[in-house]
Design a protein around this motif. Structure first.
Motif, PDB file in Angstrom:
ATOM      1  N   ASP A  37      14.902   4.443 -23.848  1.00 35.89           N
ATOM      2  CA  ASP A  37      13.609   3.777 -24.044  1.00 35.89           C
ATOM      3  C   ASP A  37      13.264   2.908 -22.842  1.00 35.89           C
ATOM      4  O   ASP A  37      12.105   2.864 -22.406  1.00 35.89           O
ATOM      5  N   SER A  38      14.280   2.236 -22.321  1.00 34.41           N
ATOM      6  CA  SER A  38      14.037   1.369 -21.160  1.00 34.41           C
ATOM      7  C   SER A  38      13.616   2.185 -19.951  1.00 34.41           C
ATOM      8  O   SER A  38      12.755   1.769 -19.167  1.00 34.41           O
ATOM      9  N   ILE A  39      14.244   3.367 -19.795  1.00 36.73           N
ATOM     10  CA  ILE A  39      13.886   4.216 -18.652  1.00 36.73           C
ATOM     11  C   ILE A  39      12.427   4.633 -18.736  1.00 36.73           C
ATOM     12  O   ILE A  39      11.685   4.565 -17.747  1.00 36.73           O
ATOM     13  N   ALA A  71       4.012   7.145 -13.209  1.00 32.36           N
ATOM     14  CA  ALA A  71       3.128   7.287 -14.364  1.00 32.36           C
ATOM     15  C   ALA A  71       3.399   8.628 -15.033  1.00 32.36           C
ATOM     16  O   ALA A  71       3.464   9.661 -14.359  1.00 32.36           O
ATOM     17  N   LEU A  72       3.608   8.607 -16.343  1.00 29.33           N
ATOM     18  CA  LEU A  72       3.900   9.827 -17.088  1.00 29.33           C
ATOM     19  C   LEU A  72       2.765  10.065 -18.081  1.00 29.33           C
ATOM     20  O   LEU A  72       2.515   9.232 -18.956  1.00 29.33           O
ATOM     21  N   ILE A  73       2.103  11.193 -17.921  1.00 26.88           N
ATOM     22  CA  ILE A  73       0.963  11.554 -18.784  1.00 26.88           C
ATOM     23  C   ILE A  73       1.241  12.936 -19.359  1.00 26.88           C
ATOM     24  O   ILE A  73       1.485  13.891 -18.607  1.00 26.88           O
ATOM     25  N   ALA A  74       1.226  13.054 -20.674  1.00 21.19           N
ATOM     26  CA  ALA A  74       1.414  14.344 -21.343  1.00 21.19           C
ATOM     27  C   ALA A  74       0.114  14.754 -22.019  1.00 21.19           C
ATOM     28  O   ALA A  74      -0.581  13.913 -22.606  1.00 21.19           O
ATOM     29  N   ALA A 134       3.619   2.679 -16.994  1.00 20.27           N
ATOM     30  CA  ALA A 134       3.264   2.817 -15.583  1.00 20.27           C
ATOM     31  C   ALA A 134       1.872   3.407 -15.423  1.00 20.27           C
ATOM     32  O   ALA A 134       1.131   3.042 -14.499  1.00 20.27           O
ATOM     33  N   ALA A 135       1.491   4.332 -16.318  1.00 20.16           N
ATOM     34  CA  ALA A 135       0.134   4.891 -16.269  1.00 20.16           C
ATOM     35  C   ALA A 135      -0.897   3.821 -16.602  1.00 20.16           C
ATOM     36  O   ALA A 135      -1.994   3.775 -16.008  1.00 20.16           O
ATOM     37  N   GLU A 136      -0.563   2.931 -17.553  1.00 18.78           N
ATOM     38  CA  GLU A 136      -1.464   1.821 -17.868  1.00 18.78           C
ATOM     39  C   GLU A 136      -1.699   0.949 -16.646  1.00 18.78           C
ATOM     40  O   GLU A 136      -2.841   0.575 -16.337  1.00 18.78           O
ATOM     41  N   GLN A 137      -0.629   0.635 -15.940  1.00 20.83           N
ATOM     42  CA  GLN A 137      -0.756  -0.235 -14.767  1.00 20.83           C
ATOM     43  C   GLN A 137      -1.477   0.464 -13.625  1.00 20.83           C
ATOM     44  O   GLN A 137      -2.254  -0.160 -12.895  1.00 20.83           O
ATOM     45  N   LEU A 138      -1.228   1.757 -13.450  1.00 19.72           N
ATOM     46  CA  LEU A 138      -1.825   2.487 -12.334  1.00 19.72           C
ATOM     47  C   LEU A 138      -3.337   2.616 -12.472  1.00 19.72           C
ATOM     48  O   LEU A 138      -4.087   2.373 -11.512  1.00 19.72           O
ATOM     49  N   PHE A 139      -3.794   2.948 -13.673  1.00 19.33           N
ATOM     50  CA  PHE A 139      -5.225   3.206 -13.861  1.00 19.33           C
ATOM     51  C   PHE A 139      -5.951   2.068 -14.578  1.00 19.33           C
ATOM     52  O   PHE A 139      -7.179   2.121 -14.724  1.00 19.33           O
ATOM     53  N   GLY A 140      -5.188   1.048 -15.033  1.00 20.35           N
ATOM     54  CA  GLY A 140      -5.835  -0.065 -15.709  1.00 20.35           C
ATOM     55  C   GLY A 140      -6.400   0.306 -17.066  1.00 20.35           C
ATOM     56  O   GLY A 140      -7.375  -0.296 -17.528  1.00 20.35           O
ATOM     57  N   ILE A 141      -5.804   1.298 -17.712  1.00 21.78           N
ATOM     58  CA  ILE A 141      -6.299   1.784 -19.012  1.00 21.78           C
ATOM     59  C   ILE A 141      -5.152   1.716 -20.005  1.00 21.78           C
ATOM     60  O   ILE A 141      -4.090   2.312 -19.768  1.00 21.78           O
ATOM     61  N   ASP A 174       3.115  24.494 -24.787  1.00 20.37           N
ATOM     62  CA  ASP A 174       2.485  23.548 -25.709  1.00 20.37           C
ATOM     63  C   ASP A 174       1.892  22.358 -24.966  1.00 20.37           C
ATOM     64  O   ASP A 174       1.793  21.269 -25.516  1.00 20.37           O
ATOM     65  N   GLY A 175       1.558  22.561 -23.695  1.00 19.15           N
ATOM     66  CA  GLY A 175       0.936  21.489 -22.935  1.00 19.15           C
ATOM     67  C   GLY A 175       1.630  21.271 -21.604  1.00 19.15           C
ATOM     68  O   GLY A 175       2.447  22.096 -21.162  1.00 19.15           O
ATOM     69  N   PHE A 176       1.268  20.155 -20.981  1.00 14.58           N
ATOM     70  CA  PHE A 176       1.807  19.842 -19.657  1.00 14.58           C
ATOM     71  C   PHE A 176       2.157  18.358 -19.580  1.00 14.58           C
ATOM     72  O   PHE A 176       1.575  17.529 -20.288  1.00 14.58           O
ATOM     73  N   VAL A 177       3.128  18.077 -18.704  1.00 15.15           N
ATOM     74  CA  VAL A 177       3.478  16.688 -18.388  1.00 15.15           C
ATOM     75  C   VAL A 177       3.221  16.459 -16.908  1.00 15.15           C
ATOM     76  O   VAL A 177       3.705  17.222 -16.061  1.00 15.15           O
ATOM     77  N   PHE A 178       2.426  15.429 -16.608  1.00 13.34           N
ATOM     78  CA  PHE A 178       2.165  15.046 -15.225  1.00 13.34           C
ATOM     79  C   PHE A 178       3.023  13.818 -14.886  1.00 13.34           C
ATOM     80  O   PHE A 178       3.074  12.854 -15.656  1.00 13.34           O
ATOM     81  N   ILE A 179       3.679  13.890 -13.754  1.00 11.59           N
ATOM     82  CA  ILE A 179       4.438  12.754 -13.240  1.00 11.59           C
ATOM     83  C   ILE A 179       3.778  12.321 -11.943  1.00 11.59           C
ATOM     84  O   ILE A 179       3.802  13.060 -10.946  1.00 11.59           O
ATOM     85  N   LEU A 180       3.177  11.143 -11.964  1.00  6.67           N
ATOM     86  CA  LEU A 180       2.400  10.668 -10.824  1.00  6.67           C
ATOM     87  C   LEU A 180       3.100   9.468 -10.196  1.00  6.67           C
ATOM     88  O   LEU A 180       3.466   8.518 -10.895  1.00  6.67           O
ATOM     89  N   ASP A 181       3.282   9.534  -8.905  1.00  7.59           N
ATOM     90  CA  ASP A 181       3.893   8.437  -8.153  1.00  7.59           C
ATOM     91  C   ASP A 181       2.845   7.784  -7.271  1.00  7.59           C
ATOM     92  O   ASP A 181       2.142   8.466  -6.511  1.00  7.59           O
ATOM     93  N   ASP A 182       2.749   6.471  -7.392  1.00 10.31           N
ATOM     94  CA  ASP A 182       1.825   5.713  -6.560  1.00 10.31           C
ATOM     95  C   ASP A 182       2.476   5.487  -5.196  1.00 10.31           C
ATOM     96  O   ASP A 182       3.375   4.667  -5.052  1.00 10.31           O
ATOM     97  N   ARG A 183       2.025   6.219  -4.202  1.00 11.38           N
ATOM     98  CA  ARG A 183       2.597   6.138  -2.856  1.00 11.38           C
ATOM     99  C   ARG A 183       1.782   5.236  -1.945  1.00 11.38           C
ATOM    100  O   ARG A 183       2.012   5.188  -0.735  1.00 11.38           O
TER     101      ARG A 183
END
Length: 745
Positions: free
Chosen positions: A402-404, A411-414, A427-434, A503-512
């Motif tokens: 859970d901590s990981i 940012a992890l978006i499924a 991390a997705a919340e912090q990256l996009f402010g949503i 059954d869908g996709f997972v996006f892993i986004l790194d803020d570079r």
């Protein structure tokens, strides 16, 4: 049976607050503590007392009215003493005290919970200062004043003839400890009433309470069979009621010593190598014998899996030569193995050096019975510890997972097959402010900026076309999350259900963004350093270039007023040579002269300003400050002259340097346009140096009086007279350098 298990309890509760409420609080506290202790199922006596105090604290606190100030107080200080066999347990919160009188020794068992007492223990106040301090009546612990209470638990082993005194603070505030001890010595267990009378005689009030408890010698007759069975049952309950192995075994060991009369006891368990390790070792107070036990006896009981009873080990030929038996003069020993499922897991051991025959067959039978119960309890505790450790491992793994997810910097978006967001991490919340609550359940196109959504959709298309399990796409750059420039790298992977259907996709986004900005800043810094090195390396010594690169702020490229020495040098006699030789030869020889001059100037950390045909101009003391720049310039000039003399002897060409030096203040910096810059010096000091060089003949080094005054203690010269310089009304005193004096030893 219950009374044997819980012993006898004595209690003093002293109410705090207005008289009527204080009286009510003291009565409620006394009733509640005794009731809670007596009906508790907690096996450990200290824990049982602490729980009783905590329950009473909660009861009193619920009836306090702190908003009414002092009139709303409903609290009490309390001290309780419990005696089970030869053990005294004390629970204490407040300013009541417990004393122990043992022979001529008289000591306080408890610590006072008052402000001044804590300051005395901390070394901030002396006892004399505490006695008259304005805060001497401030207590720091009291039942009912806070929602929680810290309780002191004290355990003391009693001896025959001991006398225990419990008293409220009203007693010792009037009667000194030495006087209390005297009265107890005189009146023994009847001293309580005498102490109260003494306190009242000295001015004490009615709230003075004292209780004395005398420890009488036990009867010499042996315990009955019923008592032994009752004790064994109680020990069995203590083992089965608690899975805290260490605490239970310590309590059990105490009871075994008290029962058998042994001075020293131990519970030893086997390790993975079959060796015995003492888990609990206990020696009764004031036994007066060195520690240790007979490993010889312990290992024989373990090896033979039979109990051992020794009346006098010193006379027993089997053990009389054992080192531990001789060293401790052991006489009586009882040792029994603990066996479960045919495996010996350890031994119980008791000994005494006081006399022979301390233990009999009845004691041994009791130990054998208890050993079986202890073995089962130990096995249960070990199993419990194993299960608990495994549970903790699983919990740690779950918590770590859970901590990981929570702490992922990516940012992890499924999304499902319809691009509806199903997971949106922190991390997705912090990256996009949503926030996740706004993102989950909506489509990518509605949540993310259009360029980002289009980029992710393109990643999905590529993954579907190429059937990649994990696809890394090109970086995206643009505005996002309220920032004007964001650089993202993205990966996409398929989600498959248990039927291996997509059954869908997972996006892993790194803020570079930060990494790219840092890299750009580093490249810019390297470019600046390279430009600075290129700018100065042609006319500054390498050591000076390194200093400039390490401390670029030391150079003011726009021009700064600096104290410097200027050197002008010109090749004399070169015109005649150039008239008789081809241009290529002339240039080659000129370059060798200028290289010679440059080498010596840089050796003295000078800066090449410019080459002037067959001459050179140099600056000493810029762009970085140079200590004794005047002397450095003279040394460079002398070295140039010496090197050129040697070159003239080698080539036969009759040429020499004419050199002029002057020191003073000038404007130094980059002069010119952004396209073409020249690092130089401007000012009268430059003009004078040039004029001195023009007057110098071949092999002469002319310096001004300004320079000579600074190096007069090191440089020898001869005065040549005044020299008029264009633009100056006053002539310049001129000197010819002959040599530099030797360095002082």
């Amino acid at each position: 049976m219950e009374r044997v298990q819980k012993g006898s309890i004595w209690l003093i509760a002293d109410g705090v607050g207005p008289e009527e409420r204080g009286l009510q609080a003291s009565r409620l506290a006394a009733t509640s503590i005794v009731d809670a202790y007596w009906h508790s199922a907690i096996p450990n006596v200290g824990d049982r007392l602490r729980a009783a105090f905590e329950r009473t604290n909660a009861l009193l606190f619920a009836q306090s009215r702190p908003e009414l100030g002092p009139r709303g107080l409903f609290g009490a200080t309390a001290i309780a003493g419990v005696i089970i066999e030869n053990l005294l347990y004390i629970a204490h919160a407040g300013r009541s005290r417990a004393y122990l009188l043992r022979g001529e020794s008289f000591r306080q068992l408890t610590n006072d919970h008052s402000w001044v007492a804590e300051q005395v223990r901390a070394g901030n106040l002396s006892p004399a200062e505490a006695a008259t301090h304005p805060r001497r009546n401030v207590i720091t612990r009291c039942l009912g004043f806070k929602d929680s209470i810290e309780v002191d638990i004290i355990q003391e082993t009693l001896k025959r003839g001991d006398l225990v005194l419990l008293c409220s603070d009203g007693l010792y505030r009037q009667v000194e400890d030495s006087r209390i001890a005297t009265i107890l010595h005189q009146h023994g267990s009847n001293g309580a009433s005498m102490l109260v009378d003494e306190a009242k005689r000295l001015g004490g009030q009615d709230n003075i309470t004292a209780v004395t408890i005398a420890v009488s010698p036990p009867a010499d007759e042996e315990l009955s069979a019923f008592d032994r069975i009752a004790l064994l049952n109680r020990l069995s309950r203590e083992l089965t009621m608690s899975l805290d192995l260490d605490a239970t075994l310590r309590s059990v060991m105490h009871h075994l010593l008290a029962l058998t009369g042994g001075e020293h006891g131990a519970i030893l368990l086997t390790d993975d190598d079959g060796r015995l390790s003492p888990m609990v070792v206990r020696e009764i107070a004031d036994a007066g014998q060195p520690g240790g036990l007979s490993e010889t006896v312990a290992y024989q009981a373990l090896r033979e899996r039979k109990p051992i009873l020794i009346e006098n080990a010193l006379d027993d030929p089997r053990f009389s030569t054992a080192e531990s038996i001789i060293y401790r003069a052991l006489r009586s020993i009882a040792c029994v193995p603990m066996i479960i499922h045919e495996d010996a897991i350890g031994v119980l051991y008791v000994d005494s050096s006081a006399e022979s025959g301390v233990f009999d067959q009845t004691d041994l039978d009791l130990l054998v019975s208890f050993a079986g119960q202890a073995a089962a309890a130990i096995q249960n505790a070990r199993l419990h510890q194993t299960v608990l450790a495994r549970t903790r491992e699983l919990e740690v793994a779950r918590t770590r997972q859970d901590s990981i997810f929570r702490s992922l910097s990516s940012a992890l978006i499924a999304v499902d097959n319809h691009s509806t967001i199903t997971h949106w991490n922190q991390a997705a919340e912090q990256l996009f402010g949503i926030p996740a609550t706004a993102a989950v359940g909506a489509t990518l196109g509605k949540v993310l900026p259009s360029p980002v959504a289009a980029w992710l959709s393109n990643l999905v298309v590529q993954a579907e076309m190429d059937a990649y399990t994990l696809l890394t796409g090109l970086d995206w750059e643009g505005k996002a999350g309220g920032r004007d420039r964001v650089i993202l790298s993205g990966r996409v992977t398929r989600i498959r259900n248990p039927d291996d259907e997509m059954d869908g996709f997972v996006f892993i986004l790194d803020d570079r963004t930060e990494i790219v900005l840092i890299d750009e800043a580093r490249r810019a810094e390297r470019a600046d350093r390279s430009r600075l090195r290129d700018l100065f390396s042609h006319y500054v010594a390498p050591a000076v270039v390194d200093q400039l690169l390490n401390a670029p702020d030391a150079v003011q490229l726009g021009g700064a007023r600096r104290d410097i020495t200027i050197l002008f040098a010109d090749v004399r006699g070169f015109t005649g040579f150039s008239e008789k030789h081809r241009p290529e030869e002339v240039v080659a020889l000129l370059n060798s002269y200028l290289a010679l001059a440059t080498s010596e100037i840089l050796n003295q950390l000078g800066t090449i300003d410019k080459f002037l045909g067959d001459g050179v101009m140099a600056i000493f003391g810029a762009p970085l400050p140079l200590e004794c720049h005047e002397l450095a310039a003279v040394r460079a000039a002398l070295a140039m002259r010496s090197r050129l003399d040697q070159l003239r002897r080698e080539t036969g060409v009759r040429v020499g340097f004419g050199i002029g030096l002057n020191s003073g203040t000038a404007i130094v910096g980059n002069i010119g346009t952004p396209e073409l810059l020249n690092y130089t010096a401007i000012g009268d000091v430059v003009n004078v140096a040039a004029r001195l060089q023009a007057e110098a003949r071949s092999g002469e080094i002319l310096i001004s009086e300004a320079t000579l005054m600074r190096v007069a203690n090191r440089v020898e010269g001869e005065e040549l007279g005044p020299l008029y310089v264009k633009g100056r009304a006053d002539p310049v005193s001129t000197y010819k350098v002959t040599r530099i004096r030797e360095e002082p030893a």
